[in-house]
Design a protein around this motif. Structure first.
Motif, mmCIF file in Angstrom:
data_model
loop_
_atom_site.group_PDB
_atom_site.id
_atom_site.type_symbol
_atom_site.label_atom_id
_atom_site.label_comp_id
_atom_site.label_asym_id
_atom_site.label_seq_id
_atom_site.Cartn_x
_atom_site.Cartn_y
_atom_site.Cartn_z
ATOM 1 N N LYS A 138 0.955 -1.222 -0.018
ATOM 2 C CA LYS A 138 0.247 0.100 0.007
ATOM 3 C C LYS A 138 0.775 1.157 -0.053
ATOM 4 N N ASN A 142 0.953 4.056 -3.034
ATOM 5 C CA ASN A 142 0.789 5.491 -2.586
ATOM 6 C C ASN A 142 1.914 6.368 -3.339
ATOM 7 N N LEU A 315 -1.537 11.706 0.968
ATOM 8 C CA LEU A 315 -1.107 10.505 0.698
ATOM 9 C C LEU A 315 0.316 10.272 1.714
ATOM 10 N N GLN A 317 0.774 11.451 4.370
ATOM 11 C CA GLN A 317 0.250 11.414 5.700
ATOM 12 C C GLN A 317 -0.260 9.955 5.779
ATOM 13 N N GLU A 318 -0.742 9.536 4.930
ATOM 14 C CA GLU A 318 -1.317 8.076 4.978
ATOM 15 C C GLU A 318 -0.144 7.096 5.014
ATOM 16 N N ASN A 319 0.896 7.459 4.424
ATOM 17 C CA ASN A 319 2.293 6.554 4.377
ATOM 18 C C ASN A 319 2.790 6.536 5.725
ATOM 19 N N LYS A 321 1.152 7.133 8.495
ATOM 20 C CA LYS A 321 0.355 6.111 9.599
ATOM 21 C C LYS A 321 0.504 4.725 9.300
#
Length: 335
Positions: A138, A142, A315, A317-319, A321
């Motif tokens: 994932k 990203n 994206l 910031q998602e990485n 997390k």
């Protein structure tokens, strides 16, 4: 069991004679890809381990590659160990503890071969790989999207009017401050924050520093540019204190944030930075700030670049997390 029971460590080789502008295979160093070649050293899944310098850096690679002589690559006995499982395990080990160098950190095959490796049945190894690997997949996806968005933004910035204006009409540059390495911690203690250096602009390392030192700070939304060392390197999505080799680029109005970032990635400004860089062992390009330019633009352009910037930031910031989740699983399985 000992590490020598599950794999063979092999020395990397110099890339001087095999580097090619049209190469197909990556040349790997401790810091990542250094170039490309038309020949490879190994073409099976392997884990790359730093031999000199950044000895705690590890990398998993499952396609043909060349590695330089400051690294080891591994030939893994897949009847005993799944290569990606071994990568996840070794990534939890601080190899700096096994340093045998004096001026330059170094690892030896003899020392590494004696490392104790816990026994996990292959079925359990695969279970761990499936869980943590899905997180890595994932993150990688990203990153591919971020790369495409950045390429799209740079392409559209290039298409803007040729009329140039001083970038200081739209932003100001705030230099970071140096901190002694004696203040560094590899563990995030209470009131400690990330300390970002030039080398951290690509991959944020686990270097923390006390917030009580009152160093200049950046937030995730801030663009940071290196004007010392690897000059011109630019990124955003990081937060913490930042070193004197880095400058925070502060837009005078939020609507300029996106276009400022893409202007700094443009070849014109990258060339300006290189032109005004001075120094031999370490480059210094702080004087280039007064010569950086931004292209004339319309309001619709600003909206487009800000949307690209904001989506890329989401994206990133998602990485962060996802990587935190990965660290929890690593601790669960190997901690």
């Amino acid at each position: 069991m000992k590490l020598k029971e599950i794999l063979e460590l092999k020395y990397g080789k110099s890339q001087k004679k095999i580097t090619s502008n049209n190469g197909r295979y990556p040349i790997i160093g401790t810091g990542g890809i250094l170039g490309y070649s038309n020949v490879f050293l190994y073409n099976k899944p392997s884990v790359i381990i730093g031999r000199k310098g950044s000895i705690n850096n590890k990398m998993y690679i499952d396609f043909p590659f060349w590695v330089v002589d400051t690294t080891f690559y591994t030939i893994i006995d897949t009847k005993k160990v799944i290569p990606r499982w071994f990568y996840y395990y070794i990534s939890t080990i601080d190899l700096n503890k096994y340093n045998e160098g004096t001026t330059i950190p170094s690892l030896t095959i003899k020392t590494l071969y004696e490392l104790d490796i816990p026994y996990f049945p292959l079925e359990e190894q695969q279970h761990i790989v499936d869980i943590i690997g899905s997180i890595d997949d994932k993150i990688e996806n990203n990153n591919k999207i971020i790369k495409k968005l950045e390429e799209f933004g740079i392409k559209n910035y290039f298409k803007l009017f040729n009329k140039l204006e001083d970038i200081l009409l739209y932003s100001k540059f705030e230099r970071g401050k140096e901190a002694s390495s004696k203040n560094y911690s590899e563990i995030k203690q209470k009131n400690f924050i990330n300390f970002i250096r030039v080398k951290d602009l690509n991959v944020l390392t686990n270097t923390y520093i006390s917030n009580s030192l009152k160093l200049p700070l950046v937030e995730k939304k801030d663009t940071i540019i290196a004007l010392d060392g690897t000059v011109g390197r630019t990124n955003f999505g990081l937060s913490g204190a930042y070193s004197s080799g880095l400058y925070k680029v502060v837009p005078l109005n939020e609507k300029y944030r996106g276009i400022i970032y893409f202007s700094l990635k443009d070849n014109f400004n990258q060339n300006i930075i290189q032109y005004y860089a001075t120094g031999t062992t370490i480059l210094h390009a702080g004087k280039s700030i007064n010569h950086l330019k931004i292209k004339k633009h319309k309001e619709n352009d600003l909206i487009l670049f800000n949307k690209l910037y904001e989506f890329m930031l989401l994206l990133k910031q998602e990485n962060i997390k996802l990587n935190n989740l990965k660290q929890l699983y690593l601790k669960k399985f190997f901690g």
